[in-house]
Design a protein around this motif. Structure first.
Motif, PDB file in Angstrom:
ATOM      1  N   CYS A  14       0.805  -1.226   0.000  1.00 41.27           N
ATOM      2  CA  CYS A  14       0.000   0.000   0.000  1.00 41.27           C
ATOM      3  C   CYS A  14       0.836   1.273   0.000  1.00 41.27           C
ATOM      4  O   CYS A  14       0.592   2.170  -0.798  1.00 41.27           O
ATOM      5  CB  CYS A  14      -0.911   0.030   1.214  1.00 41.27           C
ATOM      6  N   HIS A  49      -1.235  -1.373   7.687  1.00 38.40           N
ATOM      7  CA  HIS A  49      -2.064  -1.798   6.555  1.00 38.40           C
ATOM      8  C   HIS A  49      -2.482  -3.267   6.646  1.00 38.40           C
ATOM      9  O   HIS A  49      -3.397  -3.688   5.941  1.00 38.40           O
ATOM     10  CB  HIS A  49      -1.342  -1.526   5.236  1.00 38.40           C
ATOM     11  N   TYR A  54      -8.043   0.100   8.170  1.00 37.87           N
ATOM     12  CA  TYR A  54      -8.289  -0.035   6.726  1.00 37.87           C
ATOM     13  C   TYR A  54      -7.551  -1.234   6.147  1.00 37.87           C
ATOM     14  O   TYR A  54      -7.087  -1.214   5.026  1.00 37.87           O
ATOM     15  CB  TYR A  54      -7.912   1.256   6.005  1.00 37.87           C
ATOM     16  N   SER A  55      -7.476  -2.301   6.927  1.00 40.25           N
ATOM     17  CA  SER A  55      -6.756  -3.501   6.517  1.00 40.25           C
ATOM     18  C   SER A  55      -7.717  -4.515   5.893  1.00 40.25           C
ATOM     19  O   SER A  55      -8.930  -4.430   6.085  1.00 40.25           O
ATOM     20  CB  SER A  55      -6.068  -4.124   7.724  1.00 40.25           C
ATOM     21  N   GLN A  58     -10.025  -6.099   8.373  1.00 38.59           N
ATOM     22  CA  GLN A  58     -11.064  -5.258   8.961  1.00 38.59           C
ATOM     23  C   GLN A  58     -12.113  -4.807   7.948  1.00 38.59           C
ATOM     24  O   GLN A  58     -13.237  -4.510   8.325  1.00 38.59           O
ATOM     25  CB  GLN A  58     -10.434  -4.008   9.605  1.00 38.59           C
ATOM     26  N   ARG A  59     -11.712  -4.729   6.687  1.00 37.88           N
ATOM     27  CA  ARG A  59     -12.617  -4.191   5.654  1.00 37.88           C
ATOM     28  C   ARG A  59     -12.769  -5.166   4.497  1.00 37.88           C
ATOM     29  O   ARG A  59     -11.798  -5.516   3.838  1.00 37.88           O
ATOM     30  CB  ARG A  59     -12.067  -2.860   5.127  1.00 37.88           C
ATOM     31  N   VAL A  62     -11.441  -3.955   1.007  1.00 39.69           N
ATOM     32  CA  VAL A  62      -9.988  -4.054   0.828  1.00 39.69           C
ATOM     33  C   VAL A  62      -9.614  -5.505   0.552  1.00 39.69           C
ATOM     34  O   VAL A  62      -8.831  -5.796  -0.360  1.00 39.69           O
ATOM     35  CB  VAL A  62      -9.243  -3.511   2.068  1.00 39.69           C
TER      36      VAL A  62
END
Length: 96
Positions: A14, A49, A54-55, A58-59, A62
């Motif tokens: 990222c 990341h 916003y990993s 977690q998302r 993504v």
């Protein structure tokens, strides 16, 4: 464990940092990690990341972005038609 087909350098996928790197299995879970290792579907992520807000852990968006990227790279490597068939045989799910 096979070399990654998704990333050439050991840096965060990222942000490009080389600090606090963790290997992320794009296909994860107990069986998924073995598949990712065998097919080279891993990327390097910094701790933020990999495990932050916003990993991919977690998302879902993504996580799905990385899986789509992995499938595209895999299919490019083996040819679109045969690559798709191989992907489905190995991973069992289409992410595109």
């Amino acid at each position: 464990m096979r070399k990654s087909i998704l990333q050439d350098r050991k840096e965060c996928f990222c942000c490009g940092t080389t600090l606090n790197l963790e290997r992320h299995h794009v296909i994860h879970g107990t069986v998924g990690r073995k598949i990712a290792d065998r097919l080279g579907l891993t990327i390097w992520l910094c701790a933020e990341h990999h495990r932050g807000a916003y990993s991919p852990h977690q998302r879902r968006d993504v996580d799905l972005r990385y899986k789509r990227f992995a499938q595209s790279c895999y299919m490019d490597r083996y040819g679109t038609k045969s690559g798709y068939a191989l992907w489905i045989a190995e991973v069992g799910k289409n992410y595109l």
